[in-house]
Design a protein around this motif. Structure first.
Motif, short mmCIF file in Angstrom:
data_model
loop_
_atom_site.label_atom_id
_atom_site.label_comp_id
_atom_site.label_asym_id
_atom_site.label_seq_id
_atom_site.Cartn_x
_atom_site.Cartn_y
_atom_site.Cartn_z
N ILE A 16 0.63 -1.70 -0.26
CA ILE A 16 0.52 0.42 -0.37
C ILE A 16 0.98 1.42 0.27
N LYS A 17 1.59 1.33 0.49
CA LYS A 17 3.41 2.36 0.94
C LYS A 17 3.65 2.42 -0.82
N LYS A 18 3.63 1.41 -1.51
CA LYS A 18 4.49 1.36 -2.17
C LYS A 18 3.43 2.29 -3.87
N ARG A 19 2.48 2.23 -3.33
CA ARG A 19 1.11 2.97 -3.98
C ARG A 19 1.31 4.72 -3.47
N GLN A 20 1.71 5.00 -2.51
CA GLN A 20 2.08 6.69 -2.21
C GLN A 20 0.70 6.81 -1.16
N THR A 21 -0.10 5.74 -0.85
CA THR A 21 -1.15 6.11 0.33
C THR A 21 -0.30 5.29 1.78
N SER A 22 -1.57 4.76 2.67
CA SER A 22 -1.44 4.58 3.42
C SER A 22 -2.71 3.65 3.65
N LEU A 23 -3.02 2.95 5.13
CA LEU A 23 -3.93 2.55 5.49
C LEU A 23 -5.15 2.83 6.20
N ALA A 24 -4.18 4.53 6.86
CA ALA A 24 -5.41 5.34 7.47
C ALA A 24 -6.62 6.26 6.48
N GLU A 25 -5.36 6.39 5.20
CA GLU A 25 -5.44 7.20 4.46
C GLU A 25 -6.45 6.56 3.03
N LEU A 26 -6.37 5.52 3.73
CA LEU A 26 -7.24 4.60 2.29
C LEU A 26 -8.74 4.57 3.19
N SER A 27 -8.81 3.86 4.54
CA SER A 27 -9.71 4.01 5.25
C SER A 27 -10.38 5.91 5.31
N ARG A 28 -9.99 6.30 5.15
CA ARG A 28 -10.69 7.79 4.92
C ARG A 28 -10.88 8.37 3.83
N LYS A 29 -10.63 7.47 2.70
CA LYS A 29 -11.06 7.58 1.99
C LYS A 29 -12.45 6.97 1.37
N VAL A 30 -12.49 6.20 1.93
CA VAL A 30 -13.57 5.14 1.80
C VAL A 30 -14.96 5.42 3.11
N GLY A 31 -14.68 6.49 3.74
CA GLY A 31 -16.29 6.89 4.88
C GLY A 31 -15.70 5.83 5.94
N LEU A 32 -14.37 5.40 6.35
CA LEU A 32 -14.34 5.02 7.40
C LEU A 32 -13.72 5.55 8.58
N CYS A 33 -12.96 5.29 9.54
CA CYS A 33 -12.34 5.45 10.30
C CYS A 33 -10.56 5.51 10.02
N SER A 34 -9.86 5.54 10.85
CA SER A 34 -8.40 6.02 9.91
C SER A 34 -8.20 4.48 10.17
N GLY A 35 -8.50 3.01 11.12
CA GLY A 35 -7.86 2.80 11.83
C GLY A 35 -8.76 1.30 11.80
N THR A 36 -9.88 1.62 10.92
CA THR A 36 -10.32 0.67 10.33
C THR A 36 -9.99 -0.37 9.81
N LEU A 37 -9.19 -0.03 9.02
CA LEU A 37 -8.98 -1.81 7.45
C LEU A 37 -7.70 -2.27 8.42
#
Length: 112
Positions: A16-37
């Protein structure tokens, strides 16, 4: 037949980091709390697994074969466990398509 093993959680985070993002950012992008994924890394959660896999451009069974194949090696249909929701759609982006961080223009820097 050789049994496939699940990807290590650190390898998933690195991909995920190789795609220049994080699990927290990905969580927020889909409308979840940052630690959910991060829950999907520790325990089965089809919705989170599909979001992470979509961001990586692969099927979740490639990341977690133990969750998607039965003892005979047949692929389990886990899609039915998802609720229909449009807001959790993630479009996969190849690494090459991500832009590099842009420098901040000189006029925008704060002066202390």
């Amino acid at each position: 037949m050789k049994k496939k093993t699940d990807m290590h959680p650190a390898d998933i985070v690195a991909a995920i980091k190789k795609r220049q993002t994080s699990l927290a950012e990905l969580s927020r992008k889909v409308g979840l709390c940052s630690g959910t994924l991060s829950n999907a890394l520790k325990r089965p959660w089809p919705k989170g697994e599909f979001i992470i896999a979509a961001a990586l451009g692969i099927h979740p069974s490639e990341i977690w074969p133990s969750r998607y194949y039965d003892k005979r090696g047949r692929l389990l249909a886990r899609e039915h466990l998802l609720r229909n929701s449009r807001r959790h759609h993630v479009t996969p982006l190849p690494v090459e398509e991500h832009s590099q961080p842009q420098p901040v223009p000189e006029g925008k820097l704060s002066q202390d």
